[in-house]
Design an enzyme around this catalytic site. Structure first.
Site, PDB file in Angstrom:
ATOM      1  N   HIS A 197      63.014  80.008 -18.287  1.00  0.00           N
ATOM      2  CA  HIS A 197      62.493  80.952 -19.274  1.00  0.00           C
ATOM      3  C   HIS A 197      63.033  82.366 -19.123  1.00  0.00           C
ATOM      4  O   HIS A 197      62.510  83.307 -19.744  1.00  0.00           O
ATOM      5  CB  HIS A 197      60.959  80.948 -19.319  1.00  0.00           C
ATOM      6  N   ASP A 199      50.728  85.205 -20.377  1.00  0.00           N
ATOM      7  CA  ASP A 199      50.226  84.737 -21.672  1.00  0.00           C
ATOM      8  C   ASP A 199      50.545  83.263 -21.898  1.00  0.00           C
ATOM      9  O   ASP A 199      49.830  82.573 -22.603  1.00  0.00           O
ATOM     10  CB  ASP A 199      50.875  85.541 -22.816  1.00  0.00           C
ATOM     11  N   GLU A 245      44.604  93.226 -23.863  1.00  0.00           N
ATOM     12  CA  GLU A 245      46.002  93.390 -24.263  1.00  0.00           C
ATOM     13  C   GLU A 245      46.027  94.148 -25.582  1.00  0.00           C
ATOM     14  O   GLU A 245      44.998  94.670 -26.028  1.00  0.00           O
ATOM     15  CB  GLU A 245      46.712  92.034 -24.397  1.00  0.00           C
TER      16      GLU A 245
HETATM   17  C1  ZME Z   1      57.321  88.391 -21.642  1.00  0.00           C
HETATM   18  C2  ZME Z   1      56.152  87.977 -22.477  1.00  0.00           C
HETATM   19  C3  ZME Z   1      56.197  87.107 -23.514  1.00  0.00           C
HETATM   20  C4  ZME Z   1      54.874  88.414 -22.363  1.00  0.00           C
HETATM   21  C5  ZME Z   1      54.143  87.787 -23.365  1.00  0.00           C
HETATM   22  N1  ZME Z   1      54.955  87.008 -24.044  1.00  0.00           N
HETATM   23  C6  ZME Z   1      54.676  86.226 -25.160  1.00  0.00           C
HETATM   24  N2  ZME Z   1      55.640  85.486 -25.655  1.00  0.00           N
HETATM   25  C7  ZME Z   1      55.448  84.708 -26.750  1.00  0.00           C
HETATM   26  N3  ZME Z   1      54.311  84.648 -27.395  1.00  0.00           N
HETATM   27  C8  ZME Z   1      53.301  85.403 -26.950  1.00  0.00           C
HETATM   28  C9  ZME Z   1      53.447  86.207 -25.821  1.00  0.00           C
HETATM   29  N4  ZME Z   1      52.289  86.832 -25.628  1.00  0.00           N
HETATM   30  C10 ZME Z   1      51.443  86.429 -26.581  1.00  0.00           C
HETATM   31  N5  ZME Z   1      52.040  85.559 -27.379  1.00  0.00           N
END
Ligand code: ZME
Length: 533
Positions: free
Chosen positions: A102, A162, A276
């Site tokens: 990732h 998340d 958040e």
């Molecule tokens: C690096 C990072 C990605 C922190 C939160 N994310 C997220 N990526 C994709 N969908 C999300 C998300 N946070 C909430 N939804």
């Protein structure tokens, strides 16, 4: 150069296999074949195109480079054997662990080297062991599986990302941030002990009391000192249920003021357990997951009306959650009311849901399914995550969100929420802004590119964002950092740099680990090996 030795090794492997297959006896000891038998991992190294192709890119889909081979380790000792083999070679080859891949800038790639498929470690053995107040989890384990295992005992880790389809070793090598970090710190602040296979192939158990330098180095260490093969993670009694809320703001000042109030509250006070925030620009209102919507159609229309009333079209949402269980259920409405009464969201713009703790923590999986369905998951992700000093967040909002990104409408989301600096341990490799303020914001520009043009445009915008911060003297730090020059890395680590360079020399002297980070150049090749003719 590194290629030569590894290529020879792989050719050696090929002949090893032919010998075994053809004559059912080992080759004579000595030379490459001797290495191979000492290694005992030859059968776990794959060089076929399917294997190397599957380790040649990452979630970012921007960088691409196939490794020479992929190791499928059954045990941490297999990883140690591979690393020792590389480290003892005249020209050591790169070794990169890959969990879920990732990373977004090729950090898990190993051109000219070997990618270690960490997920294989968990195949043969059960590697999640729950105790009374901690869980031992293999570095290859997914957080969602750690959650499932601990919930069976009524327990759970306290700090989360998340998204839960990430490995323990992967998030701990970065920091692991989310809405619980304001109270518990990042995931790296909730670890008691680690097993690390270092860049010299040593298997070390480390903690605050034992091999402390490696423990702190590896937490947020970007894979530079070794591979995390086990983590002992703190647990708490798992909440049962979650009251999940979104509060809309049209004014960034009220939004940030309220967020900062919420993250200043102690666990003993009436407050949220998760905080958040998201920014929606230019009326790109997402309904959230369509299967379990946060907003009704009528809500969307009201929000669109709100957005059009604001000059910039930006709406800010605080996303917050209050945990409860059977005993605290009767007071949850009262507690929520009390907290909401202290906040200045746009009157009437409060949206709530009630879900189980598991549903709450696993919420992004629902979004993932929908993005996959829409064909916009496996696309380039030119993501930029910045830690912004609290004192400059309004300048950042004006210059970046309402400036550079204003009028923008890409697929994706923008996260923006504050954290308490005191919950970060500065002895760890992970970096926070240098201004020494109590609070900093994380701003995640998590945008997807649906075409080559869009990818270029989004990357140009990211460059403009960084240039803007530079010009305005906003002392941002990248989270999940990416630099192309060592000078960039030196500035990133700032006062920590010399210590980090020393730890690198101690734990990965050949600079073979996680070279996809591009932090350390190859050490100069010893004269003896260049002198041979
Ligand atoms: C690096 C990072 C990605 C922190 C939160 N994310 C997220 N990526 C994709 N969908 C999300 C998300 N946070 C909430 N939804």
């Amino acid at each position: 150069m590194a290629r030569t030795r590894l290529a020879a090794f792989l050719i050696g492997m090929a002949s090893f296999f032919s010998v075994v297959a053809g004559q059912l006896r080992p080759m004579p000891a000595g030379g490459l074949s001797g290495d191979l038998f000492a290694l005992g991992i030859a059968s776990k190294i794959r060089t076929d195109c399917n294997s190397t192709a599957s380790a040649s890119s990452d979630f970012g889909r921007i960088m691409e480079a196939a490794p020479e081979a992929v190791l499928h380790p059954a045990t941490p000792a297999d990883i140690a054997a591979l690393i020792r083999f590389s480290a003892s070679s005249p020209v050591p080859f790169p070794v990169s662990p890959r969990g879920q891949g990732h990373s977004v800038r090729g950090q898990s790639l190993a051109p000219g080297g070997v990618v270690v498929n960490m997920r294989t470690l968990g195949r043969a053995h059960h590697r999640i062991n729950v105790s009374a107040d901690y869980v031992d989890a293999g570095g290859e384990q997914l957080w969602v599986d750690v959650l499932r295992a601990t919930l069976k005992h009524g327990l759970a880790p306290r700090a989360w990302t998340d998204y839960l389809q990430l490995t323990v070793g992967g998030t701990l090598s970065n920091a692991g941030i989310g809405g619980q970090a304001f109270r518990h710190g990042p995931q790296i602040a909730n670890v008691h002990e680690l097993d690390v296979v270092t860049g010299t192939g040593e298997m070390v158990t480390c903690s605050r009391d034992k091999r402390k330098d490696l423990f702190f180095a590896a937490l947020g260490g970007l894979g530079q000192f070794g591979i995390i093969t086990r983590a002992r993670i703190a647990l708490e009694l798992a909440p049962k249920q979650v009251r999940w809320v979104r509060l809309a703001y049209s004014d960034v000042v009220a939004f940030t003021r309220d967020q900062e109030l919420l993250i200043s509250k102690q666990a003993s006070e009436a407050g949220f357990d998760y905080v958040e925030g998201q920014v929606q620009l230019n009326r790109t209102l997402t309904e959230g997951p369509k299967s379990t919507p946060f907003f009704s159609e009528a809500d969307i229309n009201r929000l669109a009306g709100l957005a059009s009333e604001t000059g910039s079209g930006a709406i800010y949402f605080i996303e917050a959650a209050m945990y409860y269980d059977e005993t605290t259920a009767p007071s949850v409405n009262q507690k929520l009311k009390m907290v909401l009464a202290q906040l200045s969201f746009v009157p009437g713009f409060v949206f709530t849901k009630d879900v189980t703790y598991f549903q709450f923590l696993d919420r992004v999986r629902v979004e993932e399914a929908e993005l996959r369905w829409a064909g916009v998951w496996d696309v380039p992700h030119p993501w930029l995550n910045l830690f912004v000093p609290r004192s400059r967040i309004l300048d950042f909002d004006a210059g970046v969100l309402k400036g550079i990104l204003g009028g923008d409408n890409p697929v994706g989301l923008i996260l923006m929420y504050p954290m308490n600096t005191a919950k970060w341990n500065s002895q760890m490799t992970a970096v926070t802004p240098p201004t020494g303020e109590d609070v900093f914001y994380t701003v995640g520009l998590l945008r997807s590119a649906l075409s080559a043009d869009e990818l270029e445009r989004l990357q140009r915008e990211n460059q403009s964002v960084l240039a803007f911060c530079d010009k305005e003297g906003i002392e941002c730090k990248q989270y999940l950092p990416y630099y192309t020059s060592q000078d960039g890395w030196r500035r990133h680590f700032g006062a920590k740099w010399s210590n980090i360079a020393q730890l690198k020399a101690k734990y990965d002297p050949h600079a073979i680990m996680s070279r996809g980070q591009r932090i350390f150049p190859l050490p100069s090749v010893p004269a003896a090996s260049t002198a041979t003719t």
